[in-house]
Design a protein around this motif. Structure first.
Motif, PDB file in Angstrom:
ATOM      1  N   ALA A  40       0.549  -1.549   0.553  1.00  0.00           N
ATOM      2  CA  ALA A  40       0.152  -0.054   0.171  1.00  0.00           C
ATOM      3  C   ALA A  40       0.921   1.431   0.246  1.00  0.00           C
ATOM      4  O   ALA A  40       1.248   2.131  -0.841  1.00  0.00           O
ATOM      5  CB  ALA A  40      -1.028  -0.013   1.419  1.00  0.00           C
ATOM      6  N   GLN A  72       2.231   1.641  -3.278  1.00  0.00           N
ATOM      7  CA  GLN A  72       1.443   2.447  -4.783  1.00  0.00           C
ATOM      8  C   GLN A  72       0.756   3.823  -3.893  1.00  0.00           C
ATOM      9  O   GLN A  72       0.732   4.502  -4.877  1.00  0.00           O
ATOM     10  CB  GLN A  72       0.098   1.481  -4.636  1.00  0.00           C
ATOM     11  CG  GLN A  72      -0.723   0.326  -4.868  1.00  0.00           C
ATOM     12  CD  GLN A  72      -1.938  -0.531  -4.481  1.00  0.00           C
ATOM     13  OE1 GLN A  72      -1.973  -0.442  -3.346  1.00  0.00           O
ATOM     14  NE2 GLN A  72      -2.588  -0.609  -5.339  1.00  0.00           N
ATOM     15  N   THR A  73       0.424   4.309  -3.041  1.00  0.00           N
ATOM     16  CA  THR A  73      -0.002   5.343  -2.617  1.00  0.00           C
ATOM     17  C   THR A  73       1.282   6.720  -2.880  1.00  0.00           C
ATOM     18  O   THR A  73       1.359   6.759  -3.340  1.00  0.00           O
ATOM     19  CB  THR A  73      -0.322   4.963  -0.565  1.00  0.00           C
ATOM     20  OG1 THR A  73      -0.672   4.764  -0.890  1.00  0.00           O
ATOM     21  CG2 THR A  73      -0.370   6.901  -0.740  1.00  0.00           C
ATOM     22  N   GLN A  81      -5.380   6.838   2.599  1.00  0.00           N
ATOM     23  CA  GLN A  81      -5.552   5.868   0.980  1.00  0.00           C
ATOM     24  C   GLN A  81      -4.701   4.833   1.628  1.00  0.00           C
ATOM     25  O   GLN A  81      -4.699   3.025   0.818  1.00  0.00           O
ATOM     26  CB  GLN A  81      -4.962   6.825   0.174  1.00  0.00           C
ATOM     27  CG  GLN A  81      -5.409   8.032  -1.059  1.00  0.00           C
ATOM     28  CD  GLN A  81      -4.465   8.935  -1.589  1.00  0.00           C
ATOM     29  OE1 GLN A  81      -3.100   8.677  -0.909  1.00  0.00           O
ATOM     30  NE2 GLN A  81      -5.180   9.233  -1.932  1.00  0.00           N
ATOM     31  N   ARG A 111      -5.666   1.145   0.676  1.00  0.00           N
ATOM     32  CA  ARG A 111      -4.817  -0.123   0.344  1.00  0.00           C
ATOM     33  C   ARG A 111      -4.496  -1.220   0.940  1.00  0.00           C
ATOM     34  O   ARG A 111      -4.436  -2.163   0.203  1.00  0.00           O
ATOM     35  CB  ARG A 111      -3.982   1.211  -0.339  1.00  0.00           C
ATOM     36  CG  ARG A 111      -4.932   2.064  -1.221  1.00  0.00           C
ATOM     37  CD  ARG A 111      -3.132   2.865  -2.016  1.00  0.00           C
ATOM     38  NE  ARG A 111      -4.289   3.439  -3.098  1.00  0.00           N
ATOM     39  CZ  ARG A 111      -3.407   4.513  -3.875  1.00  0.00           C
ATOM     40  NH1 ARG A 111      -1.965   5.354  -3.297  1.00  0.00           N
ATOM     41  NH2 ARG A 111      -4.497   5.476  -4.674  1.00  0.00           N
ATOM     42  N   GLU A 171      -7.267  -3.646   1.365  1.00  0.00           N
ATOM     43  CA  GLU A 171      -7.091  -4.302   0.292  1.00  0.00           C
ATOM     44  C   GLU A 171      -6.605  -5.496  -0.288  1.00  0.00           C
ATOM     45  O   GLU A 171      -7.112  -6.189  -0.749  1.00  0.00           O
ATOM     46  CB  GLU A 171      -7.707  -3.112  -0.789  1.00  0.00           C
ATOM     47  CG  GLU A 171      -8.220  -2.228  -1.141  1.00  0.00           C
ATOM     48  CD  GLU A 171      -8.263  -1.685  -2.075  1.00  0.00           C
ATOM     49  OE1 GLU A 171      -7.297  -1.268  -2.498  1.00  0.00           O
ATOM     50  OE2 GLU A 171      -8.757  -0.318  -2.342  1.00  0.00           O
TER      51      GLU A 171
END
Length: 89
Positions: A35, A38-39, A54, A58, A61
């Motif tokens: 995460a 990704q962020t 976020q 994430r 997820e």
């Protein structure tokens, strides 16, 4: 910034959770690191609180729904990761 790590407080775990602590920490850490990456890649100047949300979304997820439902990270520590992303570290 070093990669974030999740460490569970052994005093807050029940007997079953304590037996699963190491694999659970590894899974949570892996999800948080994914995460974070990704962020970091999609960061476009959002406020730190938005980045915190976020990161949390994430991370969840990347987890099994049952684990995600119970994942309540320390907000101050999550904020540190978000601040590092916002600062470009």
């Amino acid at each position: 910034m070093t990669e974030p790590q999740v460490t569970l407080d052994p005093h807050s775990l029940n007997q079953v959770e304590e037996k699963l602590r190491r694999p659970l920490e590894e899974q949570l850490t892996s999800a948080l690191q994914a995460a974070t990456e990704q962020t970091r890649q999609t960061y476009a100047g959002e406020p730190v609180e938005t980045v915190c949300q976020q990161l949390l979304d994430r991370t969840k997820e990347h987890l099994h729904p049952d684990i995600a439902a119970g994942f309540q990270p320390d907000h101050a520590q999550l904020r540190q990761v978000a601040e590092a992303i916002a600062a470009g570290r």
